[in-house]
Scaffold this active site. Sequence first.
Site, PDB file in Angstrom:
ATOM      1  N   CYS A  66      56.578  73.536   8.169  1.00  0.00           N
ATOM      2  CA  CYS A  66      56.743  73.486   8.948  1.00  0.00           C
ATOM      3  C   CYS A  66      56.958  72.159  10.309  1.00  0.00           C
ATOM      4  O   CYS A  66      58.178  72.402  10.534  1.00  0.00           O
ATOM      5  CB  CYS A  66      55.089  74.137  10.156  1.00  0.00           C
ATOM      6  N   GLU A  78      65.870  76.730  11.223  1.00  0.00           N
ATOM      7  CA  GLU A  78      65.051  76.326  10.433  1.00  0.00           C
ATOM      8  C   GLU A  78      65.237  76.781   8.706  1.00  0.00           C
ATOM      9  O   GLU A  78      65.136  78.243   9.036  1.00  0.00           O
ATOM     10  CB  GLU A  78      63.736  76.517  10.662  1.00  0.00           C
ATOM     11  N   LYS A  82      43.951  86.712   9.261  1.00  0.00           N
ATOM     12  CA  LYS A  82      44.933  88.006   8.589  1.00  0.00           C
ATOM     13  C   LYS A  82      45.827  87.057   7.633  1.00  0.00           C
ATOM     14  O   LYS A  82      46.708  86.681   8.097  1.00  0.00           O
ATOM     15  CB  LYS A  82      46.190  88.791   8.958  1.00  0.00           C
ATOM     16  N   GLU A  91      51.100  77.977  16.082  1.00  0.00           N
ATOM     17  CA  GLU A  91      51.592  77.177  15.643  1.00  0.00           C
ATOM     18  C   GLU A  91      53.559  77.159  14.632  1.00  0.00           C
ATOM     19  O   GLU A  91      53.123  78.226  13.954  1.00  0.00           O
ATOM     20  CB  GLU A  91      51.119  76.061  14.541  1.00  0.00           C
TER      21      GLU A  91
HETATM   22  P1  NAP Z   1      56.650  85.389   9.570  1.00  0.00           P
HETATM   23  O1  NAP Z   1      56.713  86.724   9.525  1.00  0.00           O
HETATM   24  O2  NAP Z   1      56.138  84.971  11.200  1.00  0.00           O
HETATM   25  O3  NAP Z   1      54.827  86.165   8.646  1.00  0.00           O
HETATM   26  C1  NAP Z   1      53.326  85.289   9.310  1.00  0.00           C
HETATM   27  C2  NAP Z   1      52.092  85.650   9.042  1.00  0.00           C
HETATM   28  O4  NAP Z   1      52.759  86.808  10.603  1.00  0.00           O
HETATM   29  C3  NAP Z   1      52.355  86.199   7.917  1.00  0.00           C
HETATM   30  O5  NAP Z   1      50.899  86.789   7.794  1.00  0.00           O
HETATM   31  C4  NAP Z   1      52.624  88.524   8.757  1.00  0.00           C
HETATM   32  O6  NAP Z   1      52.494  89.079   7.764  1.00  0.00           O
HETATM   33  C5  NAP Z   1      52.605  87.838   9.730  1.00  0.00           C
HETATM   34  N1  NAP Z   1      52.878  88.954  10.653  1.00  0.00           N
HETATM   35  C6  NAP Z   1      54.598  89.722  11.321  1.00  0.00           C
HETATM   36  N2  NAP Z   1      55.021  90.164  11.625  1.00  0.00           N
HETATM   37  C7  NAP Z   1      53.938  89.659  12.269  1.00  0.00           C
HETATM   38  C8  NAP Z   1      53.934  90.804  13.663  1.00  0.00           C
HETATM   39  N3  NAP Z   1      54.929  91.009  14.207  1.00  0.00           N
HETATM   40  N4  NAP Z   1      52.633  90.612  14.900  1.00  0.00           N
HETATM   41  C9  NAP Z   1      51.679  90.135  14.040  1.00  0.00           C
HETATM   42  N5  NAP Z   1      51.537  89.147  12.940  1.00  0.00           N
HETATM   43  C10 NAP Z   1      52.734  89.434  11.752  1.00  0.00           C
HETATM   44  O7  NAP Z   1      57.054  84.761   8.452  1.00  0.00           O
HETATM   45  P2  NAP Z   1      58.027  85.335   7.173  1.00  0.00           P
HETATM   46  O8  NAP Z   1      58.658  86.263   7.387  1.00  0.00           O
HETATM   47  O9  NAP Z   1      56.854  84.935   5.943  1.00  0.00           O
HETATM   48  O10 NAP Z   1      58.528  84.036   7.628  1.00  0.00           O
HETATM   49  C11 NAP Z   1      59.924  83.591   7.565  1.00  0.00           C
HETATM   50  C12 NAP Z   1      60.044  82.594   8.346  1.00  0.00           C
HETATM   51  O11 NAP Z   1      59.601  81.973   8.980  1.00  0.00           O
HETATM   52  C13 NAP Z   1      60.632  81.155   7.440  1.00  0.00           C
HETATM   53  O12 NAP Z   1      61.748  81.159   6.613  1.00  0.00           O
HETATM   54  C14 NAP Z   1      59.770  80.359   8.142  1.00  0.00           C
HETATM   55  O13 NAP Z   1      61.667  79.747   8.675  1.00  0.00           O
HETATM   56  C15 NAP Z   1      59.407  80.565   9.060  1.00  0.00           C
HETATM   57  N6  NAP Z   1      57.843  80.496   8.307  1.00  0.00           N
HETATM   58  C16 NAP Z   1      57.197  79.278   9.496  1.00  0.00           C
HETATM   59  C17 NAP Z   1      55.831  79.054   9.065  1.00  0.00           C
HETATM   60  C18 NAP Z   1      54.764  77.779   9.284  1.00  0.00           C
HETATM   61  O14 NAP Z   1      53.885  76.882   9.110  1.00  0.00           O
HETATM   62  N7  NAP Z   1      55.423  77.409  10.880  1.00  0.00           N
HETATM   63  C19 NAP Z   1      55.059  79.080   7.901  1.00  0.00           C
HETATM   64  C20 NAP Z   1      55.802  80.357   7.728  1.00  0.00           C
HETATM   65  C21 NAP Z   1      57.086  80.272   7.825  1.00  0.00           C
HETATM   66  P3  NAP Z   1      53.180  89.639   6.575  1.00  0.00           P
HETATM   67  O15 NAP Z   1      54.032  87.838   6.161  1.00  0.00           O
HETATM   68  O16 NAP Z   1      51.815  89.912   5.410  1.00  0.00           O
HETATM   69  O17 NAP Z   1      53.872  90.816   7.077  1.00  0.00           O
END
Ligand code: NAP
Length: 411
Positions: A208, A314, A100, A174
């Site tokens: 990240c 972060e 996904k 990760e």
């Molecule tokens: P996120 O919510 O953690 O999203 C990552 C993935 O998980 C997306 O595919 C998301 O789907 C999915 N997801 C969200 N809630 C979920 C749940 N309850 N169960 C299973 N999957 C779920 O990250 P974000 O909201 O896009 O970004 C927020 C913050 O996360 C950023 O500001 C940053 O600090 C951090 N981040 C870290 C990384 C990394 O590489 N470690 C990458 C991105 C973001 P959808 O987004 O499609 O809803």
Amino acid sequence: MVEANGDELAELESLDNGKPLKLAKVVDVPETVAHFRHFAGWPERVYGDVLPVHQDGMLCYTRKEPVGVCGQIIPWNFSLLMASWKLAPALAAGCTTVLKPAEQTPLSALRLGELALEAGIPPGVVNVVTGDGETGAALVDHEGVDKLAFTGSTEVGREIGSKAGRSLKRLTLELGGKSPNIILPDADLDAAVKGSFQAIYFNTGQACNAGSRLFVQRDQFDDVVSALADRAGKTRVGPGLDPATQLGPVVSAEQRQRVLSYIDAGRDQGAELVVGGGSAVVGGGPSLESDGGYFVEPTVFTATDDSLKVAREEIFGPVLVAIPYESLEEVAARANDTDYGLAAGVWTRSLTNAHRLASLLKAGSVYVNCWGEVDPGAPFGGYKASGVGREHGREGLEAYLETKTVWAKLG
Ligand code: NAP
Ligand code: MG
């Protein structure tokens, strides 16, 4: 096939994420190719052992078997590359998978799914399902899924980890970071400034392992900060498809808002804003909205208080916090004073200091006189709240394998 369709994949990634096309062409696509090539070599190297057990007349051996059906959830910052980090080891281990991508960036994963079919991977082995967090949660909860692999925020990672704890699904995570980057007084300062600039602003800070906390010894502090601010001020911010762009937008209005509110928190809590701090205006328009891009100026704060929000949390945007220190022992302790532990960096000409810090820093990757190096064979992952398990190489593959011990009495 990824290589042959590289230009198209790079363009999809730039359109979806906003990253400079050039960056997608020189980083995302070739690293994706390298990842598939590396793991393509693993299937013929997956084997068990024959064990010299104490029982007489007993053949005891292990088999490495695929863990089963994988549920793989990836973020929006490197959609294509993260898809390869997930798919390649799963396929090498003989698993099937449901991937996904993030709701903001589904295109490259969908195209990769088409390419997988064209390449002859049987239908049903690689499945790409788009949707938001609810779709991700459905995958996490599904009884038919044996192993979960997630890259994204620590908050969602904790949620998935606790669910995997209850269901006892296999798990790798990760997650985020607030990685310390330390310039020692004996460093090549020009190289350190150049590398530290890349460490934070690469991919508009949406990495990240971004080097988001910069520690500089007090005597060099002002020089280093002003050199970084100078570079930041000269950086061309713009749309991903414009060849002149050095720094693209952040991925979404929501992410820009999140980054800008951290910048506000920095100002409110007394961090000193050296450069940037606003929505960058691009194309001469009067406001961001009229330009349609989610731009943020490359920003540098200085602070002396490690407990500030901008120094602890972060941000995931182009925001650096520079902090002065006095001694090596002190800076190691302060660098480790974080919930995270994904990466850390050291700039020095001293072998002793380099390896001393490399052993002291609690991080999954330590970069000496470089930042952000990756290789498909070199383990990548986090200590503490930065994750569970490792991706890449043998350790990455093991996460997709079960060990079965067979006992055969021969008489
Ligand atoms: P996120 O919510 O953690 O999203 C990552 C993935 O998980 C997306 O595919 C998301 O789907 C999915 N997801 C969200 N809630 C979920 C749940 N309850 N169960 C299973 N999957 C779920 O990250 P974000 O909201 O896009 O970004 C927020 C913050 O996360 C950023 O500001 C940053 O600090 C951090 N981040 C870290 C990384 C990394 O590489 N470690 C990458 C991105 C973001 P959808 O987004 O499609 O809803
Ligand atoms: Mg999201």
